[in-house]
Motif scaffolding. Structure first.
Motif, PDB file in Angstrom:
ATOM      1  N   VAL A 186      95.738 -34.072 -34.862  1.00 20.30           N
ATOM      2  CA  VAL A 186      96.914 -33.310 -34.450  1.00 20.30           C
ATOM      3  C   VAL A 186      98.110 -34.184 -34.765  1.00 20.30           C
ATOM      4  O   VAL A 186      98.177 -35.334 -34.321  1.00 20.30           O
ATOM      5  N   MET A 187      99.010 -33.657 -35.585  1.00 20.12           N
ATOM      6  CA  MET A 187     100.152 -34.455 -36.014  1.00 20.12           C
ATOM      7  C   MET A 187     101.459 -33.713 -35.731  1.00 20.12           C
ATOM      8  O   MET A 187     101.646 -32.582 -36.148  1.00 20.12           O
ATOM      9  N   VAL A 188     102.325 -34.382 -35.003  1.00 18.68           N
ATOM     10  CA  VAL A 188     103.661 -33.850 -34.762  1.00 18.68           C
ATOM     11  C   VAL A 188     104.561 -34.317 -35.891  1.00 18.68           C
ATOM     12  O   VAL A 188     104.484 -35.472 -36.306  1.00 18.68           O
ATOM     13  N   THR A 189     105.348 -33.410 -36.440  1.00 18.24           N
ATOM     14  CA  THR A 189     106.261 -33.823 -37.504  1.00 18.24           C
ATOM     15  C   THR A 189     107.539 -32.998 -37.453  1.00 18.24           C
ATOM     16  O   THR A 189     107.562 -31.910 -36.890  1.00 18.24           O
ATOM     17  N   HIS A 190     108.598 -33.555 -37.996  1.00 16.93           N
ATOM     18  CA  HIS A 190     109.840 -32.801 -38.110  1.00 16.93           C
ATOM     19  C   HIS A 190     109.978 -32.147 -39.482  1.00 16.93           C
ATOM     20  O   HIS A 190     110.915 -31.423 -39.735  1.00 16.93           O
ATOM     21  N   SER A 191     109.027 -32.483 -40.374  1.00 18.11           N
ATOM     22  CA  SER A 191     109.147 -32.006 -41.742  1.00 18.11           C
ATOM     23  C   SER A 191     108.195 -30.836 -41.988  1.00 18.11           C
ATOM     24  O   SER A 191     106.971 -30.973 -41.879  1.00 18.11           O
ATOM     25  N   VAL A 192     108.761 -29.683 -42.338  1.00 20.26           N
ATOM     26  CA  VAL A 192     107.945 -28.500 -42.600  1.00 20.26           C
ATOM     27  C   VAL A 192     107.063 -28.737 -43.826  1.00 20.26           C
ATOM     28  O   VAL A 192     105.882 -28.397 -43.836  1.00 20.26           O
ATOM     29  N   ASP A 193     107.633 -29.368 -44.849  1.00 21.49           N
ATOM     30  CA  ASP A 193     106.856 -29.652 -46.061  1.00 21.49           C
ATOM     31  C   ASP A 193     105.634 -30.506 -45.742  1.00 21.49           C
ATOM     32  O   ASP A 193     104.533 -30.253 -46.230  1.00 21.49           O
ATOM     33  N   GLU A 194     105.877 -31.516 -44.932  1.00 18.56           N
ATOM     34  CA  GLU A 194     104.788 -32.416 -44.575  1.00 18.56           C
ATOM     35  C   GLU A 194     103.704 -31.657 -43.816  1.00 18.56           C
ATOM     36  O   GLU A 194     102.508 -31.839 -44.054  1.00 18.56           O
ATOM     37  N   ALA A 195     104.137 -30.790 -42.911  1.00 21.87           N
ATOM     38  CA  ALA A 195     103.192 -30.019 -42.105  1.00 21.87           C
ATOM     39  C   ALA A 195     102.312 -29.142 -42.993  1.00 21.87           C
ATOM     40  O   ALA A 195     101.091 -29.081 -42.820  1.00 21.87           O
ATOM     41  N   ILE A 196     102.946 -28.482 -43.979  1.00 18.47           N
ATOM     42  CA  ILE A 196     102.183 -27.571 -44.834  1.00 18.47           C
ATOM     43  C   ILE A 196     101.299 -28.345 -45.805  1.00 18.47           C
ATOM     44  O   ILE A 196     100.153 -27.977 -46.052  1.00 18.47           O
ATOM     45  N   VAL A 218      97.344 -22.492 -43.369  1.00 23.00           N
ATOM     46  CA  VAL A 218      97.723 -22.947 -44.712  1.00 23.00           C
ATOM     47  C   VAL A 218      96.600 -22.593 -45.674  1.00 23.00           C
ATOM     48  O   VAL A 218      95.459 -23.021 -45.474  1.00 23.00           O
ATOM     49  N   PRO A 219      96.891 -21.808 -46.711  1.00 27.72           N
ATOM     50  CA  PRO A 219      95.815 -21.276 -47.552  1.00 27.72           C
ATOM     51  C   PRO A 219      95.314 -22.224 -48.643  1.00 27.72           C
ATOM     52  O   PRO A 219      94.311 -21.947 -49.269  1.00 27.72           O
ATOM     53  N   PHE A 220      95.999 -23.346 -48.857  1.00 25.21           N
ATOM     54  CA  PHE A 220      95.630 -24.187 -50.006  1.00 25.21           C
ATOM     55  C   PHE A 220      94.301 -24.889 -49.771  1.00 25.21           C
ATOM     56  O   PHE A 220      94.065 -25.443 -48.711  1.00 25.21           O
ATOM     57  N   PRO A 221      93.423 -24.835 -50.816  1.00 28.81           N
ATOM     58  CA  PRO A 221      92.072 -25.394 -50.648  1.00 28.81           C
ATOM     59  C   PRO A 221      92.078 -26.917 -50.592  1.00 28.81           C
ATOM     60  O   PRO A 221      93.042 -27.563 -50.989  1.00 28.81           O
ATOM     61  N   ARG A 222      91.021 -27.456 -50.029  1.00 30.20           N
ATOM     62  CA  ARG A 222      90.785 -28.896 -50.039  1.00 30.20           C
ATOM     63  C   ARG A 222      89.745 -29.185 -51.107  1.00 30.20           C
ATOM     64  O   ARG A 222      88.842 -28.361 -51.302  1.00 30.20           O
ATOM     65  N   PRO A 223      89.716 -30.375 -51.708  1.00 27.40           N
ATOM     66  CA  PRO A 223      90.767 -31.400 -51.632  1.00 27.40           C
ATOM     67  C   PRO A 223      92.070 -30.884 -52.232  1.00 27.40           C
ATOM     68  O   PRO A 223      92.062 -30.207 -53.232  1.00 27.40           O
ATOM     69  N   ARG A 224      93.144 -31.230 -51.565  1.00 29.92           N
ATOM     70  CA  ARG A 224      94.423 -30.629 -51.890  1.00 29.92           C
ATOM     71  C   ARG A 224      95.209 -31.534 -52.822  1.00 29.92           C
ATOM     72  O   ARG A 224      95.256 -32.741 -52.630  1.00 29.92           O
ATOM     73  N   ASP A 225      95.786 -30.912 -53.839  1.00 27.67           N
ATOM     74  CA  ASP A 225      96.608 -31.657 -54.794  1.00 27.67           C
ATOM     75  C   ASP A 225      98.019 -31.775 -54.228  1.00 27.67           C
ATOM     76  O   ASP A 225      98.615 -30.764 -53.872  1.00 27.67           O
ATOM     77  N   PRO A 226      98.566 -32.997 -54.172  1.00 29.52           N
ATOM     78  CA  PRO A 226      99.913 -33.159 -53.599  1.00 29.52           C
ATOM     79  C   PRO A 226     100.968 -32.340 -54.335  1.00 29.52           C
ATOM     80  O   PRO A 226     102.005 -32.010 -53.766  1.00 29.52           O
ATOM     81  N   ASP A 227     100.659 -31.967 -55.601  1.00 35.78           N
ATOM     82  CA  ASP A 227     101.645 -31.191 -56.367  1.00 35.78           C
ATOM     83  C   ASP A 227     101.741 -29.748 -55.895  1.00 35.78           C
ATOM     84  O   ASP A 227     102.587 -28.993 -56.378  1.00 35.78           O
ATOM     85  N   VAL A 228     100.901 -29.402 -54.946  1.00 36.19           N
ATOM     86  CA  VAL A 228     100.932 -28.051 -54.419  1.00 36.19           C
ATOM     87  C   VAL A 228     102.311 -27.692 -53.860  1.00 36.19           C
ATOM     88  O   VAL A 228     102.693 -26.532 -53.822  1.00 36.19           O
ATOM     89  N   VAL A 229     103.068 -28.712 -53.469  1.00 35.34           N
ATOM     90  CA  VAL A 229     104.406 -28.454 -52.912  1.00 35.34           C
ATOM     91  C   VAL A 229     105.315 -27.764 -53.922  1.00 35.34           C
ATOM     92  O   VAL A 229     106.298 -27.152 -53.537  1.00 35.34           O
ATOM     93  N   ASP A 230     104.986 -27.870 -55.223  1.00 37.11           N
ATOM     94  CA  ASP A 230     105.865 -27.284 -56.226  1.00 37.11           C
ATOM     95  C   ASP A 230     105.475 -25.851 -56.586  1.00 37.11           C
ATOM     96  O   ASP A 230     106.118 -25.221 -57.417  1.00 37.11           O
ATOM     97  N   THR A 231     104.412 -25.329 -55.972  1.00 35.03           N
ATOM     98  CA  THR A 231     103.989 -23.978 -56.315  1.00 35.03           C
ATOM     99  C   THR A 231     104.807 -22.934 -55.551  1.00 35.03           C
ATOM    100  O   THR A 231     105.336 -23.225 -54.478  1.00 35.03           O
ATOM    101  N   PRO A 232     104.889 -21.717 -56.121  1.00 30.34           N
ATOM    102  CA  PRO A 232     105.640 -20.653 -55.438  1.00 30.34           C
ATOM    103  C   PRO A 232     105.046 -20.288 -54.077  1.00 30.34           C
ATOM    104  O   PRO A 232     105.783 -20.000 -53.139  1.00 30.34           O
ATOM    105  N   GLU A 233     103.704 -20.326 -53.954  1.00 28.64           N
ATOM    106  CA  GLU A 233     103.096 -19.994 -52.659  1.00 28.64           C
ATOM    107  C   GLU A 233     103.563 -20.952 -51.585  1.00 28.64           C
ATOM    108  O   GLU A 233     103.842 -20.561 -50.455  1.00 28.64           O
ATOM    109  N   PHE A 234     103.655 -22.219 -51.959  1.00 30.47           N
ATOM    110  CA  PHE A 234     104.109 -23.227 -51.007  1.00 30.47           C
ATOM    111  C   PHE A 234     105.529 -22.903 -50.548  1.00 30.47           C
ATOM    112  O   PHE A 234     105.844 -22.915 -49.371  1.00 30.47           O
ATOM    113  N   GLY A 235     106.351 -22.556 -51.543  1.00 28.74           N
ATOM    114  CA  GLY A 235     107.736 -22.214 -51.244  1.00 28.74           C
ATOM    115  C   GLY A 235     107.834 -21.032 -50.295  1.00 28.74           C
ATOM    116  O   GLY A 235     108.646 -21.034 -49.376  1.00 28.74           O
ATOM    117  N   ARG A 236     106.964 -20.019 -50.519  1.00 26.03           N
ATOM    118  CA  ARG A 236     107.017 -18.836 -49.656  1.00 26.03           C
ATOM    119  C   ARG A 236     106.611 -19.183 -48.227  1.00 26.03           C
ATOM    120  O   ARG A 236     107.246 -18.768 -47.263  1.00 26.03           O
TER     121      ARG A 236
END
Ligand code: ATP
Ligand code: MG
Lengths: 257, 268
Positions: A186-196, A218-236
């Protein structure tokens, strides 16, 4: 692994009315699940973590914990300000959690040294925390938590004090760590990007008294690629979480992205 | 982890710098001594009140050779060291107990706060009355001053342990003896050492003051007695010896402090 049912927490304030920190929060965390908690400042996130770990007792409601292996502390903690012991060497800090469970020094330090190596700190084993950079201290706090072998990891804004680059590298590191260790986190964070990026679920809390308003999967599969942050789904997803968070933080000053 | 290789290079390990100012610091007193010597030779100041440094040095060598200086130094150390040890031990224990136990603090802090305002040297006549003219009241005088210094500094040391450090230790299960050993004792240590350093200076003050009035031996006696007999060289020998003794004592405590708290970079 942890289930909080309708937990509330009030702190007796010195003057006036008591502080109502948490209001009937319910949260289930499955074994091996990574749950991130976001919410406006002062909404009771740290308090929730303390209740989950049993450091504080709830004013009402119940927290159930599934027992882990015996002889190992059930949960380990990483704090925003790291909570390292300034008078202990890096080596002794890493071994601290184990020492507190009664493991002898030699054995505890041997076990901890594996984690120092994995965190890239073995060269600094003899140094003191004040001689380390912020990022190194954070890795040391992580090494201390992981060295105990606890099945549960409770982290309170563990990356909050880091500069953006170090933070990003550490996120990737955490991602790969979780992949191999499968802790319940369980991780508390102020960053939405980090949380997702890191979480299996993102829990959004309301302003004080803290309630759970939304839970996003969060729908992204594991193992998760850190570049997932640049995808449109991540943005949505980010936009949806932000939308909820913004409506909570309206009126509340200072919740940062 | 190769990921962290670049970060590792930006490490800020504290560098211990040598102080280039040290020679300048020595130059000032040396020049003053030279000036003093020249001024007496030129008749600018009265050598009866301010005998030139060379005369003092000669007197010091004489007294050292005859063993007289040794007798005084031994007498002073014989009061200072036991008194210091006794006061430091009891003061640290008292301060620590008050720091970790709310009850102890509630019981004793009003009393100690009241006594703190009293100049401890003022109790010497009382001690002489109770214990007579032996060594006990002199040792106790030192011990009392050192006790209060250590009590107050140790208490502050325990109270200044970062609550976040305590909280983190507690979350890892530090309780009882382990909390004491890993958190409270090392956390209070800087406070104790600050107290020890302050007490080293105060202890020398007290022992000299006590020897002024109630002693037949010791550096304080030497200084006082030289005044009554008007022997300024011997007085300066006493002053020099006290200064050296005080300086060495403080330096020893400072070294101890550095050794005992290696995590404090650089020691203040
Ligand atoms: N021990 C305590 N005694 C009294 N009040 C407390 C205590 N701990 C927390 N509170 C109060 O409870 C509320 C929630 O605090 P908490 O630290 O859980 O918030 P948070 O969400 O972690 O905030 P932040 O994002 O700033 O870290 C705050 O108003 C705080 O003042
Ligand atoms: Mg918090």
């Amino acid at each position: 692994m942890i289930s909080a049912v309708e937990v509330s927490k009030q702190f007796p304030a010195s003057r006036q009315s008591p502080v109502h920190a948490l209001d009937r929060v319910s949260l289930n965390v499955g074994e091996g699940e990574f749950v991130c908690v976001v919410g406006p400042s002062g909404c009771g996130k740290s308090t929730l973590l303390q209740l989950l770990g049993g450091l504080e007792a709830p004013s009402s409601g119940r927290v159930a914990r599934r027992a882990g292996p015996s002889g190992i502390p059930w949960a380990s903690y990483v704090f925003q300000d790291f909570g390292l012991l300034p008078w202990l060497t890096v080596r002794a800090n890493a071994a601290f959690g184990l020492r507190m469970t009664g493991v002898a020094r030699r054995e505890a330090e041997r076990a901890a040294s594996t984690w120092l190596e994995r965190m890239g700190l073995e060269e600094f084993a003899g140094a003191y925390p004040d001689q380390l950079s912020g990022g190194m201290r954070q890795r040391l706090a992580l090494a201390r938590a992981l060295a105990t072998g606890s099945p549960v990891l409770l982290m309170d804004e563990p990356l909050g004090a880091l500069d953006p680059q170090t933070r990003r590298l550490t996120q990737e590191h955490l991602l790969s760590l979780w992949q191999t260790e499968h802790k319940t986190v369980v991780m508390v964070t102020h960053s939405v990007d980090e949380a997702i990026l890191l979480g299996d679920r993102v829990v959004v809390m309301s302003a004080r008294p803290g309630r759970v308003t939304d839970v996003f999967t969060v729908p992204f599969p594991r193992p998760r690629d850190p570049d997932v942050v640049d995808t449109p789904e991540f943005g949505r997803l980010r936009a949806r979480v932000w939308g909820r968070l913004r409506s909570q933080a309206a009126g509340e000053a200072g919740a940062s992205p | 982890m190769t990921v962290f290789a670049p970060i590792r290079r930006i490490t800020r390990l504290a560098v211990v710098r040598a102080r280039p100012g040290i020679w300048l610091g020595i130059a000032v007193p040396l020049s003053l001594l030279a000036l003093w010597q020249i001024a007496t030779a030129a008749g600018a100041i009265d050598p009866l009140l301010f005998p030139p440094p060379c005369t003092i040095a000669a007197a010091l060598a004489d007294m050292a050779r005859s063993g007289e200086l040794g007798t005084h130094v031994t007498a002073t150390l014989g009061r200072l060291l036991p008194g210091y040890a006794l006061g430091a031990l009891t003061g640290t224990l008292a301060g620590f107990a008050m720091g970790v136990s709310r009850t102890m603090n509630a019981l004793f802090s009003p009393l100690f706060a009241a006594l703190y305002a009293l100049p401890k040297i003022a109790t010497l006549p009382l001690l002489l009355l109770v214990f007579g003219l032996g060594e006990t009241p002199k040792v106790l005088s030192v011990a009392i001053t050192v006790f209060f210094t250590l009590q107050i500094n140790t208490l502050a040391g325990v109270q200044h342990i970062d609550p976040r450090t305590r909280e983190a230790a507690r979350s890892y299960g530090a309780r009882g003896l382990r909390l004491l050993r890993f958190v409270l004792l090392p956390g209070a240590l800087p406070g104790v050492l600050t107290g020890l350093r302050a007490a080293a200076g105060l202890g020398v003050v007290v022992v000299v003051a006590v020897e002024f009035v109630a002693s037949e031996r010791g550096l304080g006696y030497l200084i006082w007695n030289s005044w009554t007999l008007f022997q300024p060289e011997r007085m300066y020998v006493g002053l020099t010896a006290v200064a050296l003794l005080g300086g060495l004592f403080s330096a020893a405590v400072t070294l101890l402090a550095r050794w005992a708290t290696p995590w404090r970079t650089p020691p203040r």
